[in-house]
Design a protein around this motif. Structure first.
Motif, short mmCIF file in Angstrom:
data_model
loop_
_atom_site.label_atom_id
_atom_site.label_comp_id
_atom_site.label_asym_id
_atom_site.label_seq_id
_atom_site.Cartn_x
_atom_site.Cartn_y
_atom_site.Cartn_z
N ASP A 39 0.82 -1.21 0.00
CA ASP A 39 0.00 0.00 0.00
C ASP A 39 0.86 1.27 0.00
O ASP A 39 1.62 1.52 0.93
CB ASP A 39 -0.92 0.02 1.23
CG ASP A 39 -1.97 -1.07 1.17
OD1 ASP A 39 -2.27 -1.57 0.07
OD2 ASP A 39 -2.49 -1.45 2.24
N TYR A 42 2.56 7.56 0.37
CA TYR A 42 3.07 8.90 0.06
C TYR A 42 3.90 8.83 -1.21
O TYR A 42 4.65 7.87 -1.43
CB TYR A 42 3.94 9.42 1.22
CG TYR A 42 4.53 10.79 0.99
CD1 TYR A 42 3.72 11.92 1.03
CD2 TYR A 42 5.88 10.94 0.72
CE1 TYR A 42 4.26 13.19 0.79
CE2 TYR A 42 6.42 12.20 0.49
CZ TYR A 42 5.60 13.32 0.54
OH TYR A 42 6.13 14.56 0.31
N ALA A 84 -2.41 15.08 -8.16
CA ALA A 84 -3.48 14.34 -7.50
C ALA A 84 -2.93 13.27 -6.57
O ALA A 84 -3.60 12.85 -5.62
CB ALA A 84 -4.39 13.69 -8.55
N LEU A 85 -1.69 12.83 -6.80
CA LEU A 85 -1.10 11.80 -5.94
C LEU A 85 -0.79 12.33 -4.54
O LEU A 85 -0.63 11.54 -3.61
CB LEU A 85 0.17 11.22 -6.58
CG LEU A 85 -0.04 10.48 -7.90
CD1 LEU A 85 1.29 9.96 -8.42
CD2 LEU A 85 -1.04 9.34 -7.74
N ASN A 86 -0.70 13.65 -4.38
CA ASN A 86 -0.48 14.22 -3.04
C ASN A 86 -1.62 13.84 -2.11
O ASN A 86 -1.40 13.51 -0.95
CB ASN A 86 -0.36 15.75 -3.10
CG ASN A 86 0.91 16.20 -3.77
OD1 ASN A 86 1.91 15.48 -3.78
ND2 ASN A 86 0.88 17.37 -4.36
N ASP A 87 -2.85 13.92 -2.61
CA ASP A 87 -4.02 13.62 -1.79
C ASP A 87 -4.43 12.16 -1.88
O ASP A 87 -5.09 11.64 -0.98
CB ASP A 87 -5.21 14.49 -2.22
CG ASP A 87 -4.96 15.96 -1.94
OD1 ASP A 87 -4.28 16.27 -0.94
OD2 ASP A 87 -5.42 16.79 -2.73
N SER A 88 -4.07 11.49 -2.98
CA SER A 88 -4.50 10.10 -3.20
C SER A 88 -3.35 9.22 -3.68
O SER A 88 -3.37 8.72 -4.81
CB SER A 88 -5.63 10.07 -4.23
OG SER A 88 -6.69 10.89 -3.84
N GLU A 90 -2.67 6.28 -3.02
CA GLU A 90 -3.11 4.91 -3.28
C GLU A 90 -3.49 4.67 -4.74
O GLU A 90 -3.61 3.54 -5.18
CB GLU A 90 -4.27 4.53 -2.35
CG GLU A 90 -5.58 5.24 -2.62
CD GLU A 90 -5.70 6.66 -2.04
OE1 GLU A 90 -6.76 7.28 -2.23
OE2 GLU A 90 -4.74 7.15 -1.41
N THR A 91 -3.65 5.76 -5.51
CA THR A 91 -3.94 5.63 -6.94
C THR A 91 -2.82 4.85 -7.64
O THR A 91 -3.07 4.17 -8.63
CB THR A 91 -4.11 7.03 -7.58
OG1 THR A 91 -5.08 7.75 -6.83
CG2 THR A 91 -4.57 6.92 -9.03
N ASP A 94 -4.03 1.42 -7.23
CA ASP A 94 -5.32 1.16 -7.88
C ASP A 94 -5.26 1.21 -9.40
O ASP A 94 -5.98 0.47 -10.07
CB ASP A 94 -6.38 2.16 -7.39
CG ASP A 94 -6.61 2.07 -5.89
OD1 ASP A 94 -6.30 1.03 -5.28
OD2 ASP A 94 -7.10 3.07 -5.32
N ASP A 99 -4.38 6.59 -13.95
CA ASP A 99 -4.35 7.78 -13.10
C ASP A 99 -3.19 7.79 -12.11
O ASP A 99 -2.92 8.82 -11.50
CB ASP A 99 -5.68 7.91 -12.33
CG ASP A 99 -6.84 8.25 -13.25
OD1 ASP A 99 -6.59 8.79 -14.35
OD2 ASP A 99 -7.99 7.99 -12.86
N GLY A 100 -2.49 6.67 -11.95
CA GLY A 100 -1.36 6.61 -11.03
C GLY A 100 -0.03 7.05 -11.62
O GLY A 100 1.02 6.84 -11.02
#
Length: 132
Positions: A39, A42, A84-88, A90-91, A94, A99-100
């Motif tokens: 998982d 950060y 967007a990876l700053n807030d999510s 886990e993308t 996923d 989107d990752g």
């Protein structure tokens, strides 16, 4: 098409993927690598405008298991960062090939992409690495 090793991207032996989009390349972490990390909690990425040499670390991924650096597969300048990876973060787990993604890089020279692996070569490399 295998979701494990998509054929529309190139790969590095450091487990990054590269997708060519016009005059820029999109870089992310492979599905294999995100599975190994577990998982992701950060992601540290560079700023737009930063420049990197091939094989130079441009950021890091922190998971519940470890912190791993991510490397620029080619030399170039960062033209876009996936904020967007700053807030999510886990993308990355996923949707590693969607989107990752991490950064878009404008390569500073041609021919550098020729040294990257295609999906079958990367699959063989992962299999080889697992048997060591």
């Amino acid at each position: 098409m295998s979701t494990e090793f998509p054929t529309d991207v190139k790969y590095t032996k450091d487990h990054e993927w590269v997708r060519v989009q016009g005059n820029v390349i999109v870089i992310g972490l492979t599905n294999h690598a995100q599975k190994q990390l577990g998982d992701v909690v950060y992601v540290e990425l560079p700023k737009e405008g930063d420049t990197f040499e091939a094989n130079e670390p441009f950021g890091s991924v922190e998971s519940v298991k470890a912190v791993s650096e991510v490397y620029a597969p080619v030399s170039g300048k960062v033209v876009r960062v996936n904020g967007a990876l700053n807030d999510s973060p886990e993308t990355v787990n996923d949707d590693p090939y969607g989107d990752g993604w991490f950064i878009e890089l404008q390569p500073s020279g041609s021919g550098q992409l020729d040294e990257l692996l295609d999906s079958s070569a990367y699959a063989s490399y992962v299999k080889e690495e697992a048997s060591e």
